[in-house]
Design a protein around this motif. Structure first.
Motif, PDB file in Angstrom:
ATOM      1  N   GLN A   1       0.802  -1.234   0.000  1.00 57.59           N
ATOM      2  CA  GLN A   1       0.000   0.000   0.000  1.00 57.59           C
ATOM      3  C   GLN A   1       0.834   1.284   0.000  1.00 57.59           C
ATOM      4  O   GLN A   1       0.519   2.213  -0.761  1.00 57.59           O
ATOM      5  N   PRO A   2       1.890   1.399   0.826  1.00 58.98           N
ATOM      6  CA  PRO A   2       2.630   2.672   0.855  1.00 58.98           C
ATOM      7  C   PRO A   2       3.197   3.083  -0.494  1.00 58.98           C
ATOM      8  O   PRO A   2       3.325   4.271  -0.785  1.00 58.98           O
ATOM      9  N   PHE A   3       3.519   2.106  -1.320  1.00 64.63           N
ATOM     10  CA  PHE A   3       4.125   2.424  -2.615  1.00 64.63           C
ATOM     11  C   PHE A   3       3.072   2.929  -3.596  1.00 64.63           C
ATOM     12  O   PHE A   3       3.356   3.776  -4.442  1.00 64.63           O
ATOM     13  N   TYR A   4       1.860   2.430  -3.468  1.00 67.57           N
ATOM     14  CA  TYR A   4       0.773   2.983  -4.270  1.00 67.57           C
ATOM     15  C   TYR A   4       0.525   4.438  -3.883  1.00 67.57           C
ATOM     16  O   TYR A   4       0.250   5.281  -4.739  1.00 67.57           O
TER      17      TYR A   4
ATOM     18  N   THR B   1      11.316  11.150  -5.684  1.00 68.91           N
ATOM     19  CA  THR B   1      12.776  11.183  -5.754  1.00 68.91           C
ATOM     20  C   THR B   1      13.320   9.873  -6.291  1.00 68.91           C
ATOM     21  O   THR B   1      12.633   8.845  -6.342  1.00 68.91           O
ATOM     22  N   ALA B   2      14.599   9.917  -6.672  1.00 68.76           N
ATOM     23  CA  ALA B   2      15.263   8.709  -7.154  1.00 68.76           C
ATOM     24  C   ALA B   2      15.306   7.644  -6.062  1.00 68.76           C
ATOM     25  O   ALA B   2      15.168   6.440  -6.334  1.00 68.76           O
ATOM     26  N   ALA B   3      15.467   8.083  -4.810  1.00 61.40           N
ATOM     27  CA  ALA B   3      15.503   7.133  -3.689  1.00 61.40           C
ATOM     28  C   ALA B   3      14.172   6.407  -3.552  1.00 61.40           C
ATOM     29  O   ALA B   3      14.124   5.188  -3.349  1.00 61.40           O
ATOM     30  N   LYS B   4      13.069   7.148  -3.672  1.00 58.92           N
ATOM     31  CA  LYS B   4      11.755   6.520  -3.568  1.00 58.92           C
ATOM     32  C   LYS B   4      11.536   5.516  -4.697  1.00 58.92           C
ATOM     33  O   LYS B   4      11.005   4.423  -4.478  1.00 58.92           O
ATOM     34  N   VAL B   5      11.933   5.911  -5.898  1.00 61.45           N
ATOM     35  CA  VAL B   5      11.804   4.994  -7.036  1.00 61.45           C
ATOM     36  C   VAL B   5      12.604   3.725  -6.779  1.00 61.45           C
ATOM     37  O   VAL B   5      12.159   2.603  -7.054  1.00 61.45           O
TER      38      VAL B   5
ATOM     39  N   ALA C   1      11.224  -0.144  -6.360  1.00 67.02           N
ATOM     40  CA  ALA C   1      11.771  -1.256  -7.137  1.00 67.02           C
ATOM     41  C   ALA C   1      12.157  -2.422  -6.224  1.00 67.02           C
ATOM     42  O   ALA C   1      11.922  -3.596  -6.551  1.00 67.02           O
ATOM     43  N   VAL C   2      12.752  -2.091  -5.077  1.00 69.05           N
ATOM     44  CA  VAL C   2      13.104  -3.131  -4.103  1.00 69.05           C
ATOM     45  C   VAL C   2      11.840  -3.851  -3.619  1.00 69.05           C
ATOM     46  O   VAL C   2      11.801  -5.082  -3.510  1.00 69.05           O
ATOM     47  N   ALA C   3      10.806  -3.070  -3.300  1.00 64.38           N
ATOM     48  CA  ALA C   3       9.545  -3.656  -2.847  1.00 64.38           C
ATOM     49  C   ALA C   3       8.931  -4.542  -3.931  1.00 64.38           C
ATOM     50  O   ALA C   3       8.360  -5.601  -3.632  1.00 64.38           O
ATOM     51  N   PHE C   4       9.040  -4.114  -5.180  1.00 62.63           N
ATOM     52  CA  PHE C   4       8.494  -4.909  -6.286  1.00 62.63           C
ATOM     53  C   PHE C   4       9.224  -6.248  -6.393  1.00 62.63           C
ATOM     54  O   PHE C   4       8.599  -7.289  -6.624  1.00 62.63           O
ATOM     55  N   ALA C   5      10.544  -6.213  -6.189  1.00 62.94           N
ATOM     56  CA  ALA C   5      11.313  -7.463  -6.201  1.00 62.94           C
ATOM     57  C   ALA C   5      10.845  -8.375  -5.066  1.00 62.94           C
ATOM     58  O   ALA C   5      10.690  -9.595  -5.247  1.00 62.94           O
TER      59      ALA C   5
ATOM     60  N   THR D   1      11.529  -3.450   4.651  1.00 72.73           N
ATOM     61  CA  THR D   1      12.585  -2.435   4.640  1.00 72.73           C
ATOM     62  C   THR D   1      12.230  -1.277   3.714  1.00 72.73           C
ATOM     63  O   THR D   1      12.374  -0.103   4.071  1.00 72.73           O
ATOM     64  N   ALA D   2      11.762  -1.613   2.521  1.00 72.88           N
ATOM     65  CA  ALA D   2      11.413  -0.562   1.558  1.00 72.88           C
ATOM     66  C   ALA D   2      10.279   0.304   2.081  1.00 72.88           C
ATOM     67  O   ALA D   2      10.293   1.532   1.931  1.00 72.88           O
ATOM     68  N   SER D   3       9.282  -0.323   2.708  1.00 75.43           N
ATOM     69  CA  SER D   3       8.161   0.431   3.254  1.00 75.43           C
ATOM     70  C   SER D   3       8.616   1.388   4.346  1.00 75.43           C
ATOM     71  O   SER D   3       8.220   2.563   4.375  1.00 75.43           O
ATOM     72  N   LEU D   4       9.480   0.916   5.241  1.00 78.36           N
ATOM     73  CA  LEU D   4       9.989   1.777   6.306  1.00 78.36           C
ATOM     74  C   LEU D   4      10.826   2.920   5.742  1.00 78.36           C
ATOM     75  O   LEU D   4      10.741   4.060   6.209  1.00 78.36           O
ATOM     76  N   LYS D   5      11.631   2.632   4.741  1.00 81.86           N
ATOM     77  CA  LYS D   5      12.488   3.668   4.152  1.00 81.86           C
ATOM     78  C   LYS D   5      11.642   4.761   3.500  1.00 81.86           C
ATOM     79  O   LYS D   5      11.916   5.959   3.655  1.00 81.86           O
TER      80      LYS D   5
END
Length: 324
Positions: free
Chosen positions: A103-106, A120-124, A128-132, A277-281
């Motif tokens: 959900q957070p990435f949506y 930002t590039a970091a969010k992108v 990508a990490v979350a998608f993996a 990890t990606a969600s927290l970041k």
């Protein structure tokens, strides 16, 4: 007990309750549409009673615009539950819950698409990490797409549920000056007429003791859980809320294993820390930019925060899946 410790206990309790949601849904034996219909019915009774008892209907703060936004958010929330509960049937509580926690990435992607929020590039990179991680957790193989099995449909339903939750979050973030309990009450009330045409009351004949599970979804997982969450949000810093939120999927996975013997495989398990990890970041990166300012919807962890302020002034009220 300090205010923060009390908030920690309240939010932990709410997230543990949220983790038992899937068991209540499955044990009710009802169809997803029936489950959600009776969840919103019993939930409206519980939240309505609480709101009336607190005297919050007076000076509710709604305007025609914010009431319309609350109704729209309710439409998204209600169908988000329907698709999530369908995903439980086609995959498992564990897989559906972890996939749902994209959900957070949506929220990040939809915010950039519709409201030109900075991406930002970091969010992108973290998306990508979350998608993996999602690919690993889903356990979907190329053969699943050709076999036409229900498993890949279930993963898609969990993703659609997460998308609808993200849309509800973005809509609800635009509501200011209204208590989160009132927004949540509007959202569950919307679900009653919305789902009435889809409810199959004939299938509920002879349900018997299973009514207890349906009542629990409304009274416990909608009434009690929301009250605990909204009270906790006013007492806790965003970072702690973001971390405690992952109690929900952890408990859901334990319950799925303990009650039904379901567990994710080793390869699937490798994807869980990637999503977490990606969600927290992504969540905490938004917080860092506003560390010196009061908590705002943009800095809130996922779609659950009710503002780091007294209970009276909420800004974003979409509950977790509601948590679920």
């Amino acid at each position: 007990m300090t205010s923060e410790n009390k908030g920690t206990a309240q939010l932990t309790t709410a997230m543990v309750l949220s983790g038992t949601l899937g068991v209540f849904v499955v044990e009710s034996g009802a169809s997803p549409f029936n489950v959600v219909f009776f969840r919103v019915l019993f939930g409206a009774l519980a939240l309505g009673s609480y709101v009336v008892a607190r005297g919050w209907l007076r000076g509710h703060g709604f305007t025609p615009r914010t009431l319309g936004l609350a109704v729209l958010g309710g439409v998204f929330i209600v169908f988000n539950w329907v698709f999530l509960f369908q995903a439980y049937e086609n995959t498992s509580i564990s897989v559906a819950t972890v996939v749902y926690h994209t959900q957070p990435f949506y929220v990040v992607l939809l915010g950039a698409l519709f409201f030109r929020e900075r991406l930002t590039a970091a969010k992108v990179g973290w998306v990508a990490v979350a998608f993996a991680g999602l690919i690993l957790v889903s356990g979907v193989t190329p053969g699943d797409f050709t076999s036409g099995g229900s498993y890949v449909v279930g993963v898609g339903q969990a993703l659609l549920a997460a998308l609808l939750y993200g849309l509800s979050t973005l809509v609800t973030k635009r509501i200011t000056g209204v208590r989160p309990h009132l927004i949540a009450l509007v959202q569950v009330l919307v679900g009653i007429p919305l789902l009435l045409p889809f409810a199959d009351f004939g299938a509920m004949a002879g349900t018997g003791a299973d009514w207890g599970w349906l009542a629990g979804l409304g009274l416990i997982h909608t009434g009690l859980m929301y009250v605990l969450m909204y009270s906790a949000y006013a007492k806790l810093p965003t970072a702690k809320i973001a971390v405690l939120a992952f109690t929900y999927p952890a408990v859901a996975m334990v319950m799925d294993w303990a009650v039904y013997g379901h567990h994710i495989g080793l390869v699937q398990a490798l994807g869980v820390p990637l999503i977490v990890t990606a969600s927290l970041k992504v969540t905490l990166a938004k917080t860092a930019k506003t560390a010196a300012a009061p908590l705002t919807p943009a800095s809130a962890p996922a779609p659950r925060t009710a503002a780091h302020a007294p209970e009276a002034a909420s800004r974003t009220a979409t509950p977790a899946a509601s948590e679920a």
